[in-house]
Design a protein around this motif. Structure first.
Motif: not given
Length: 851
Positions: A338-342, A496-504, A566-573
């Motif tokens: 589930q993506v909670t942040r649009e 996950s969305r808006q976690t820009y620096f969660q992974f390097d 957003d890195p999370g959005a393109f992870a989904l793509v």
């Protein structure tokens, strides 16, 4: 003379009995004592990158060796519709007619059973996996990494051993995802031992052990296969183990059987992903060869029921522990990722989406190519030894090697990476701020998720300033977050969305290459497993890398025109692109990605990426499942015939069925001697189907009347000699064999002995069988001038097994079977016609007796 014939017949029967005992002792199937995969030749005559083998676009047909063509001919096919004859119509009169309520009820029962199985599979996997990792984390947090490695490796290896041993020692057809075999069955090919209660139990248990062990696999593929198996078992209402357990006898025909199997497969998708619409589209797009609107409605109901049952129980239980609120559908439980942040979509987002589609197409083709090469290498190694126990030992130990590598990676790779502090946005400066006291909470737009893994990192201090403000100096391990959790949890973190620096970059790149190879290797081992979770994980990794590169180049934009980066959005793509690059699904994959993430905003971006991945992948290789069908030598007719670019004419419309048909088929008359029919069945050289001809009243030539297959003839010979007529019988006292007997007849060893006796005993030259009640009067026939392309479409769309070819006088001049319409056979026939003066010994048609 008669005495000598009797002695010869007794000697032949004695030899047959010895062979039967040997077959039973050795566990022979129609493919001999070995499993089919062990008989697949690892040809040295083909080069590594030979076009048409493991490389070659989807518009090109697969190039089979002569040995592989022989394996192709061992399979039998089946008609989609039951034979339209007198005994079938009598059978219909005994059952309910024009009623749909029981069919809807059956669809609901199948959906319910698949939903329960999906719930049980998820719970068992969660229970075992969480217990395994919880103990490991205790040892890691205490600094005992060696003990943690030993525990993870021990439990993982034991589970992998159990998973492989179940399939190798009890039911080898239960290995793998089962999707290629299911697709082949619904396409019209009879594949032995893929259905049955034993297959169901072994596949379920093996899948649970494989996924819980930590191997790079998922449960979705076996769940789809189990759904098809449940669809067949429940709809037929009987089994060899339990006998008849449901009173729905009217569904025991090939049409209903295949419809319920395809609906069960769709329900399996729905239960695995929580995606009822995706399940419906998957059944229509990938597994079913015959489709109707009415069947689509019923399949939708079946998928809806399956999803409802699975989500209902998964929302209330976790690891079989009741969590309360039964009946409340909790989004986190039934929406997998589930993506909670649009995030708003921008037209510029389609540029990286196209790039991801290109990457997905290339990597998906590479994954397919490597998987096929690893499978062929495995077969080569297995064929080096003649000892059966050594082959079984190799198959059982192979997953444990992969599991050992995964265990070492899970423990020691995180130790090689330093801890990363939580990151957030300061409420006063509105800038990025990293520890030691970092404000954390879901209300901040740049954040680190609470679910990341600390591993050996310091626990840190947490200070609650108020109900809405919390400061902490906690840290986490990026590598541990990626590889020491269940695959679904790691995908959650990547999406996950808006976690820009969660992974390097470095952890993502370090995980990508070995996981890609291990997932590719594990996909062909003896465990029952699927590829969906590994495909989503691999795609999410490189999609996150692309998204992170956009952030690195253009910075973080929390709002405004550039907030789509957003890195999370393109992870989904990226996940969708790799899934599409491997499977070549389009409609069903798009809907499944929407249903498992609840992110409708990125619909068009995902569609673009999937279509580009499919276009690139189709140019390089066939899809993975279709490639495995070809590798396993399972006859399969795709949606359209392969291209003819190397021939005089580029389109099948320029050729007719006379160019590829088998001429002068063996025809039968309405009344045939028992011995002559037995000889035909014993020789097995006549396509397993026989045109019935009769003398024309206007002309003195034999004209086509209908078809009869070996299935009906086996039923006649297995019934009793009461259906035989003497030379002076008028047929009034002869028993008609019921449709049930004809439908359920099998070519057993005992029947083979009877057929041999009928074929050798001269007494049966004077006994006859009247075939008129058993002739399929609605069998299709086409003129010899019929378009080859339209013949292909007719044959596949109607699910035919045989197609008679007649001339202008309705005289049967040829017959077409499944193999005649396969790409390699069409190519051989047309090449032989266009190059009549050249030697084409290698193009000689292989026997199509089983088709």
């Amino acid at each position: 003379m008669e005495k000598s014939n009797g002695i010869e017949m007794k000697e032949e029967n004695a030899k047959d009995m010895v062979e039967i005992r040997h077959r039973r002792k050795g566990g022979f199937s129609i493919f001999g004592q070995k499993s089919l995969e062990e008989q697949l030749p690892s040809s040295k005559k083909t080069s590594f990158f030979q076009f048409g083998r493991d490389l070659g676009g989807s518009s090109h047909h697969h190039h089979y060796t002569e040995e592989e063509k022989q394996l192709l001919s061992r399979y039998s096919s089946a008609d989609y519709f039951p034979p339209h004859n007198e005994v079938y119509k009598n059978w219909l009169l005994e059952h309910s007619r024009n009623l749909d309520w029981d069919r809807w009820l059956m669809m609901g029962m199948i959906g319910f059973c698949v939903g329960i199985v999906g719930f049980l599979m998820h719970q068992f996997i969660n229970l075992i996996a969480e217990a395994r990792w919880n103990i490991a984390y205790l040892h890691v947090s205490s600094g005992n990494q060696g003990t943690a490695l030993g525990w993870i490796a021990l439990i993982g290896i034991l589970l992998a051993l159990a998973s492989a041993a179940l399939t190798v020692l009890i039911r080898f057809p239960a290995a793998g995802s089962g999707l290629p075999e299911l697709i082949g069955y619904l396409n019209g090919t009879i594949i032995p031992e893929i259905f049955g209660f034993k297959t169901f139990i072994v596949k379920f248990a093996s899948c649970v052990c494989a996924v819980a062990s930590g191997l790079p696999v998922g449960p979705e593929g076996p769940m789809i296969s189990l759904g098809g198996l449940i669809g067949l078992g429940v709809s037929q209402g009987r089994s060899q183990l339990f006998g008849r357990f449901l009173p729905f006898g009217r569904f025991e025909n090939p049409e209903d059987r295949r419809n319920f199997v395809s609906a069960g497969a769709g329900a399996g998708v729905a239960a695995a992903f929580g995606a009822p619409v995706g399940g419906l589209l998957f059944a229509m797009e990938e597994v079913a060869s015959f489709w109707s609107i009415k069947h689509g409605w019923m399949t939708f109901f079946c998928c809806m029921t399956s999803t409802f049952i699975t989500d209902l129980f998964n929302s209330a239980f976790k690891g079989f522990e009741y969590s309360g609120d039964f009946g409340e559908f909790k989004p986190r439980r039934y929406i997998l990722f589930q993506v909670t942040r649009e995030i708003p979509v921008n037209i510029l987002a389609f540029v990286p989406a196209i790039i991801l589609g290109i990457i997905g197409g290339f990597l998906g083709s590479l994954f397919t190519f490597l998987n096929l090469k690893i499978t062929r290498s495995r077969l080569y190694i297995l064929n080096l030894t003649k000892r059966d126990w050594v082959k079984k030992l190799i198959r059982i130990l192979e997953p444990t090697i992969i599991m050992t590598i995964m265990a070492v990676m899970s423990v020691y790779l995180p130790a090689a990476f330093s801890c990363t502090p939580f990151q957030c946005v300061s409420s006063t400066t509105n800038g990025s701020y990293q520890g030691p006291l970092c404000e954390r909470g879901s209300q901040y737009k740049i954040r680190t998720e609470d679910e990341v893994l600390r591993y050996t990192c310091p626990e840190g201090a947490v200070i609650n300033i108020s109900s809405t403000k919390t400061y902490n100096n906690q840290s986490y391990n990026q590598m541990a977050t990626l590889i020491t959790q269940q695959g679904e949890e790691a995908i959650h973190r990547l999406f996950s969305r808006q976690t820009y620096f969660q992974f390097d970059y470095v952890p993502l790149l370090v995980v990508l290459a070995p996981y890609f190879f291990l997932a590719c290797w594990c996909a062909g081992t003896a465990v029952a497993s699927g590829l969906v979770v590994p495909m989503l994980f691999i795609g999410a990794i490189y999609g996150r890398i692309i998204g992170l590169s956009l952030v690195s180049m253009f910075g973080v934009h929390q709002s405004g025109y550039w907030s789509w980066m957003d890195p999370g959005a393109f992870a989904l793509v990226g996940a969708a692109s790799f899934f599409g690059g491997v499977s070549r699904l389009t409609m069903s994959l798009t809907v499944i990605m929407m249903e498992i993430t609840n992110d409708v905003q990125f619909l068009l971006v995902i569609m673009t990426s999937i279509l580009v991945a499919k276009l690139i992948g189709d140019y390089l290789t066939h899809s993975l499942y279709h490639s495995l069908l070809e590798l396993k030598c399972i006859p399969f007719l795709d949606h359209s015939p392969s291209s003819l670019e190397h021939h005089h004419f580029p389109n099948h419309e320029f050729y007719t069925v006379s160019d590829i048909m088998t001429c002068n088929p063996q025809c039968l008359h309405i009344k045939m001697s028992v011995r002559e029919l037995a000889k035909l069945l014993k020789e097995k050289q006549h396509h397993s189907g026989y045109p019935i001809v009769t003398n024309s009243k206007k002309h003195f030539e034999e004209i086509f009347l209908g078809l009869i297959t070996d299935q009906e003839l086996y039923g006649l010979f297995s019934y009793s000699e009461e259906c035989f007529q003497g030379p002076n019988d008028d047929g009034s006292k002869i028993k008609t064999v019921p449709y049930d007997v004809l439908r359920d007849a099998k070519y057993t060893d005992e029947l083979r002995l009877d057929i041999n006796r009928y074929a050798t005993d001269e007494e049966y030259d004077h006994k006859f069988i009247d075939l008129s009640p058993y002739i399929n009067n609605s069998s299709f026939s086409i003129p010899a001038s019929f378009s080859l392309r339209r013949c292909y479409i007719l044959f596949r769309t109607m699910g035919l097994r045989h197609l008679a070819v007649v001339d202008e006088d309705n005289k049967c001049v040829g017959i077409i079977t499944r193999k005649d319409l396969m790409g390699f056979h069409i190519d051989e026939k047309i090449t032989a016609k266009e190059q009549p003066d050249e030697e084409n010994e290698e193009l000689a048609p292989t026997s199509t007796a089983a088709f």
